[in-house]
Design a protein around this motif. Sequence first.
Motif, short mmCIF file in Angstrom:
data_model
loop_
_atom_site.label_atom_id
_atom_site.label_comp_id
_atom_site.label_asym_id
_atom_site.label_seq_id
_atom_site.Cartn_x
_atom_site.Cartn_y
_atom_site.Cartn_z
N SER A 12 0.82 -1.21 0.00
CA SER A 12 0.00 0.00 0.00
C SER A 12 0.86 1.26 0.00
O SER A 12 0.39 2.33 -0.37
CB SER A 12 -0.93 0.01 1.21
OG SER A 12 -1.66 -1.20 1.20
N HIS A 20 3.32 0.98 -6.81
CA HIS A 20 1.95 0.53 -6.53
C HIS A 20 1.47 -0.46 -7.59
O HIS A 20 1.98 -0.49 -8.71
CB HIS A 20 1.01 1.74 -6.54
CG HIS A 20 1.00 2.47 -5.22
ND1 HIS A 20 0.87 3.83 -5.13
CD2 HIS A 20 1.08 2.03 -3.96
CE1 HIS A 20 0.87 4.19 -3.86
NE2 HIS A 20 1.00 3.11 -3.14
N GLY A 37 -1.93 1.94 -10.10
CA GLY A 37 -1.48 2.68 -8.92
C GLY A 37 -0.71 3.93 -9.32
O GLY A 37 -0.34 4.13 -10.50
N ASP A 65 -4.43 2.99 -3.57
CA ASP A 65 -3.18 2.39 -4.07
C ASP A 65 -3.37 1.66 -5.41
O ASP A 65 -2.39 1.33 -6.07
CB ASP A 65 -2.54 1.46 -3.01
CG ASP A 65 -3.48 0.41 -2.45
OD1 ASP A 65 -4.71 0.65 -2.43
OD2 ASP A 65 -3.00 -0.66 -2.03
#
Length: 315
Positions: A12, A20, A37, A65
Amino acid sequence: MIEIVILGSGGSIPSLGRNHPSIVVRHTGWNLMFDCGEDTQRQFERAGLGQNKKMAIFITHTHADHLLGLGGLLLRFSLLGRIRPLDIYGPAELIEYVKVNQKTINLGTTFKTTVYGIKSGTLFESDHLAVRAFEVDHRGLAFGYEVSYQRPTGEFLPEKAKSLDVPEGPLWGKLSDGESIALDDGREIRSEEVTGPRPHPLKIVYTGDTRPCDSLRRAAESADILISEAMYTSDHSDLAEERGHMTASSAAELAKEANVKLLVLTHYSPRYETGGPILDEARAIFPDAVLAEDFMRIILNPDGTYRVLHPDHTI
Ligand SMILES: [Zn+2]
Ligand SMILES: [Zn+2]
């Protein structure tokens, strides 16, 4: 051949070496992206994936995320003059999210962008590829995705082609690609007459964020590749339960029960930066497991064999 490119294997919080979550499945000119992400645009560029390819983006759920890179990626494509349309699929909140981005940060695009709020089921079909969403067990509405590739034909059988007097050469190539051909004597030969039984489709499953659950088990059944989150080791199974994630052992047990060929462990917490404990725990249960790394590529061949290409860390 299908190519899977891991653009982000991080947890995260991204770390210096792991971004991400984002994964791209490539075949016949398509880039199918799963999650986007933050800063996926630069990962995409580094991986050299091509900004004007046919493309669709599938978001698993609206946690930051998995999603924050979308605006940046769309902006990049616009600045570079993308013209092909782009479809984006995910939970319905995504429609509002993209609209607000377009309004408040002047995110106009040079190409047609359509956002679909989805339910479980088949979302995409093109060039023998299909993408199906299935609901998983996370915090709020979340989906996993199954990508299947229907191989156009079974194995080409030269003896059968010879017995039908099909001359060796380009016509054999057409037949083995699934096309029908016409011979000079007027006969039509169909691909099925000179190829073996069509094998089952190749299957790649991406979990997104989830607890182990039946819908995932069913989707993963006999998958060639299962790309599973594995946020924690089992000594943090309380955290996994509280935050709606998998442990490395739960991912491995699921892979074993579902009889998958290769388990790819991703989205592991930055507390295991090298991933060693995650991989060790999973391999004790399911030996055919690898750790996802940013820029790792996996080649899945039409016959179901695969190759894992570790990234060149000089990039
Ligand atoms: Zn996540
Ligand atoms: Zn999440």
